[in-house]
Design a protein around this motif. Structure first.
Motif, PDB file in Angstrom:
ATOM      1  N   THR A  12      37.647 -84.096 -27.932  1.00 63.42           N
ATOM      2  CA  THR A  12      36.943 -83.970 -26.660  1.00 63.42           C
ATOM      3  C   THR A  12      36.171 -82.660 -26.588  1.00 63.42           C
ATOM      4  O   THR A  12      34.996 -82.642 -26.187  1.00 63.42           O
ATOM      5  N   ALA A  15      33.256 -82.709 -29.113  1.00 63.45           N
ATOM      6  CA  ALA A  15      32.181 -83.590 -28.634  1.00 63.45           C
ATOM      7  C   ALA A  15      31.405 -82.933 -27.496  1.00 63.45           C
ATOM      8  O   ALA A  15      30.172 -83.037 -27.435  1.00 63.45           O
ATOM      9  N   ALA A  16      32.110 -82.254 -26.595  1.00 62.02           N
ATOM     10  CA  ALA A  16      31.425 -81.580 -25.491  1.00 62.02           C
ATOM     11  C   ALA A  16      30.517 -80.472 -26.008  1.00 62.02           C
ATOM     12  O   ALA A  16      29.396 -80.295 -25.512  1.00 62.02           O
ATOM     13  N   VAL A  18      29.202 -80.293 -29.111  1.00 59.70           N
ATOM     14  CA  VAL A  18      28.119 -80.885 -29.899  1.00 59.70           C
ATOM     15  C   VAL A  18      27.036 -81.470 -28.992  1.00 59.70           C
ATOM     16  O   VAL A  18      25.846 -81.393 -29.294  1.00 59.70           O
ATOM     17  N   ILE A  19      27.431 -82.038 -27.861  1.00 57.79           N
ATOM     18  CA  ILE A  19      26.455 -82.582 -26.926  1.00 57.79           C
ATOM     19  C   ILE A  19      25.873 -81.483 -26.043  1.00 57.79           C
ATOM     20  O   ILE A  19      24.686 -81.479 -25.721  1.00 57.79           O
ATOM     21  N   GLY A  20      26.697 -80.517 -25.653  1.00 54.14           N
ATOM     22  CA  GLY A  20      26.269 -79.502 -24.700  1.00 54.14           C
ATOM     23  C   GLY A  20      25.358 -78.431 -25.260  1.00 54.14           C
ATOM     24  O   GLY A  20      24.471 -77.942 -24.557  1.00 54.14           O
ATOM     25  N   LEU A  23      21.729 -79.578 -25.307  1.00 46.88           N
ATOM     26  CA  LEU A  23      21.243 -79.665 -23.930  1.00 46.88           C
ATOM     27  C   LEU A  23      21.007 -78.283 -23.338  1.00 46.88           C
ATOM     28  O   LEU A  23      20.015 -78.053 -22.650  1.00 46.88           O
TER      29      LEU A  23
END
Length: 68
Positions: A12, A15-16, A18-20, A23
């Motif tokens: 979790t 993933a946060a 890698v996505i954040g 962005l």
């Protein structure tokens, strides 16, 4: 998820991040101090959210809520 809570927590948070990070790179000004600030803020938010989802039954409540 059938994994242990520790694995769920690690996945979790990773993933946060890698996505954040992309962005934050797109949304924040190109100043290095601002980029580091947004990365720190992302980690401050991602770790408690990952803890809640992994150790406090967050994934189970989400699966019950969306399996209707």
């Amino acid at each position: 998820m059938d994994s242990s809570p520790a694995v769920q927590f690690a996945v979790t948070v990773v993933a946060a991040v890698v996505i954040g990070v992309p962005l934050a790179t797109l949304l924040a000004p190109p100043d290095p101090y601002t980029q580091l600030f947004t990365l720190g803020l992302l980690l401050v938010v991602a770790v408690p959210v990952g803890y809640y989802l992994s150790y406090r039954g967050g994934y189970e409540s989400l699966s019950v809520r969306f399996d209707r």
